[in-house]
Design a protein around this motif. Structure first.
Motif, short mmCIF file in Angstrom:
data_model
loop_
_atom_site.label_atom_id
_atom_site.label_comp_id
_atom_site.label_asym_id
_atom_site.label_seq_id
_atom_site.Cartn_x
_atom_site.Cartn_y
_atom_site.Cartn_z
N GLU A 27 0.85 -1.19 0.00
CA GLU A 27 0.00 0.00 0.00
C GLU A 27 0.88 1.24 0.00
N VAL A 28 0.74 2.08 -1.02
CA VAL A 28 1.50 3.32 -1.08
C VAL A 28 0.93 4.30 -0.06
N LEU A 29 1.75 4.69 0.92
CA LEU A 29 1.30 5.60 1.97
C LEU A 29 1.45 7.05 1.55
N PHE A 30 2.57 7.38 0.95
CA PHE A 30 2.82 8.73 0.46
C PHE A 30 4.08 8.71 -0.40
N LYS A 31 4.39 9.84 -1.00
CA LYS A 31 5.61 9.97 -1.80
C LYS A 31 6.62 10.80 -1.02
N GLU A 32 7.87 10.35 -1.03
CA GLU A 32 8.91 11.02 -0.28
C GLU A 32 9.86 11.76 -1.21
N GLU A 33 10.12 13.02 -0.87
CA GLU A 33 11.05 13.83 -1.64
C GLU A 33 12.44 13.74 -1.04
N PHE A 34 13.45 13.63 -1.91
CA PHE A 34 14.83 13.66 -1.46
C PHE A 34 15.47 14.97 -1.91
N ARG A 35 16.45 15.40 -1.12
CA ARG A 35 17.11 16.66 -1.44
C ARG A 35 18.57 16.59 -1.02
N TRP A 36 19.37 17.46 -1.61
CA TRP A 36 20.77 17.59 -1.23
C TRP A 36 20.82 18.47 0.02
N ASP A 58 8.16 6.24 -3.72
CA ASP A 58 6.97 5.83 -2.97
C ASP A 58 7.39 5.21 -1.64
N VAL A 59 6.68 5.57 -0.58
CA VAL A 59 6.82 4.90 0.71
C VAL A 59 5.68 3.89 0.79
N VAL A 60 6.05 2.62 0.97
CA VAL A 60 5.10 1.52 0.83
C VAL A 60 4.99 0.73 2.13
N LEU A 61 3.77 0.38 2.48
CA LEU A 61 3.51 -0.50 3.61
C LEU A 61 3.27 -1.91 3.08
N LEU A 62 4.12 -2.84 3.52
CA LEU A 62 4.00 -4.25 3.15
C LEU A 62 3.60 -5.03 4.40
N ALA A 120 -4.48 -3.85 13.28
CA ALA A 120 -3.46 -2.97 13.85
C ALA A 120 -2.58 -2.38 12.75
N ILE A 121 -2.23 -3.18 11.77
CA ILE A 121 -1.40 -2.70 10.65
C ILE A 121 -2.18 -1.67 9.83
N LYS A 122 -3.47 -1.89 9.68
CA LYS A 122 -4.31 -0.92 8.98
C LYS A 122 -4.31 0.42 9.70
N LEU A 123 -4.39 0.37 11.04
CA LEU A 123 -4.32 1.59 11.85
C LEU A 123 -2.97 2.27 11.68
N LEU A 124 -1.90 1.50 11.64
CA LEU A 124 -0.56 2.05 11.44
C LEU A 124 -0.47 2.79 10.10
N GLY A 125 -0.99 2.18 9.05
CA GLY A 125 -0.96 2.83 7.74
C GLY A 125 -1.74 4.13 7.72
N ARG A 126 -2.90 4.14 8.37
CA ARG A 126 -3.69 5.37 8.43
C ARG A 126 -2.94 6.47 9.18
N SER A 127 -2.27 6.08 10.25
CA SER A 127 -1.52 7.06 11.03
C SER A 127 -0.39 7.66 10.22
N PHE A 128 0.32 6.83 9.48
CA PHE A 128 1.42 7.33 8.65
C PHE A 128 0.90 8.27 7.58
N ARG A 129 -0.20 7.90 6.94
CA ARG A 129 -0.76 8.75 5.88
C ARG A 129 -1.20 10.11 6.46
N ALA A 130 -1.79 10.06 7.64
CA ALA A 130 -2.26 11.30 8.26
C ALA A 130 -1.09 12.22 8.58
N LEU A 131 0.01 11.67 9.10
CA LEU A 131 1.16 12.48 9.44
C LEU A 131 1.85 13.04 8.19
N ALA A 132 1.82 12.27 7.11
CA ALA A 132 2.46 12.72 5.87
C ALA A 132 1.79 13.97 5.31
N GLY A 133 0.51 14.17 5.67
CA GLY A 133 -0.20 15.35 5.18
C GLY A 133 0.05 16.60 5.96
N ARG A 134 0.85 16.50 7.02
CA ARG A 134 1.10 17.69 7.86
C ARG A 134 1.94 18.70 7.10
#
Length: 282
Positions: A154-163, A253-257, A268-282
């Motif tokens: 499940e793709v939770l969010f996209k992560e940007e990398f920078r120098w 992509d940051v992925v939950l397996l 519980a894993i479903k709850l973890l994924g929701r929490s990660f997605r919610a924080l990624a939107g901050r």
């Protein structure tokens, strides 16, 4: 009688300061969350939240009600688990390139959503996290998807990398770029040096770390530049890519397996994924 689902929605909005992020955490819609809280306010005869187009915050009555609301949600979770014989524990392997300062907020969110859940977190590389999942020594893995070969997550969010470097880091075009990296093999290291090689920029490893935190320490010390995810870049550092003429880095992509566990662990894993997605939107 209060609607406990509405109380839980209120707690999430209070914690995340957003109807949108609370809806994502609940796997619901913003309109449904807003309706629940409006009916809760009507049942209490109090306005719990002050809403503006850009900001959601607790009203004085909301701040008074929040501790009791947390207790009610916790009591509900205890009641649901009263007859559960299985210990509610999940082992989570997470890439060190993903976990930053928001780990504290993530754990708080998980505990408030399910106080009885025991979470064991193991910080490691994406490759080791996937190996642990395959071997059954972890229940789920949250990793960077570098090559797209691993499917079914499940793709939770996209992560940007920078120098990343300190603001006054000095590098002149044509010079050898001092680089802080993770020990090889590391997909983020490979991504960084490949981008530099394609751009014709000479580089030299001056620091080899054992995780994103140690690399960040070298960067903060002014030793080098490092390719770091936005969320793990240490305080006091900046993106120096454009100023130094460095090539752009790809988004991953940051992925939950998840493994094949019990219904309790899957929830519980479903709850973890929701929490990660919610924080990624901050």
């Amino acid at each position: 009688m209060l609607d406990t689902a509405a109380v839980q929605a209120f707690v999430l909005v209070a914690d995340l300061s957003s109807f949108t992020r609370a809806a994502a955490a609940l796997n619901s819609s913003q309109a449904a969350v807003s309706l629940k809280i409006r009916r809760l306010e009507e049942a209490l005869g109090r306005r719990l939240l002050d809403r503006t187009p850009r900001l959601v915050r607790l009203s004085p009555d909301g701040a008074t009600f929040l501790p009791a609301a947390r207790e009610l949600v916790a009591a509900q979770q205890r009641a649901i688990g009263a007859f559960t014989q299985e210990e509610r524990r999940i082992i989570v392997a997470i890439s060190h390139h993903i976990v930053g300062a928001d780990l504290t907020t993530l754990l708080q969110h998980l505990h408030r959503s399910d106080p009885g859940l025991i979470v064991e977190v193991r910080i490691t590389t994406s490759a080791e996290a996937m190996t642990a999942l395959d071997e059954g020594s972890s229940d789920c893995a949250i990793v960077l998807n570098h090559d797209g070969k691993r499917r079914g997550g499940e793709v939770l969010f996209k992560e940007e990398f920078r120098w990343t470097a300190v603001p006054d880091f000095d590098f002149r075009p044509g010079a050898v770029l001092p680089l802080a990296t993770q020990a090889s093999p590391c997909n983020v290291r490979a991504m960084a040096v490949s981008a530099l090689d394609k751009a014709g920029i000479r580089w030299s490893e001056v620091f080899v770390g054992g995780g994103a935190q140690t690399i960040g320490a070298a960067v903060r010390a002014g030793l080098a530049v490092a390719a770091l995810a936005r969320r793990v870049a240490p305080m006091g550092t900046v993106d120096v890519g454009r100023r130094l003429g460095l090539p752009s880095l790809p988004v991953r992509d940051v992925v939950l397996l998840a493994g094949t566990g019990s219904a309790t662990k899957r929830q519980a894993i479903k709850l973890l994924g929701r929490s990660f997605r919610a924080l990624a939107g901050r």
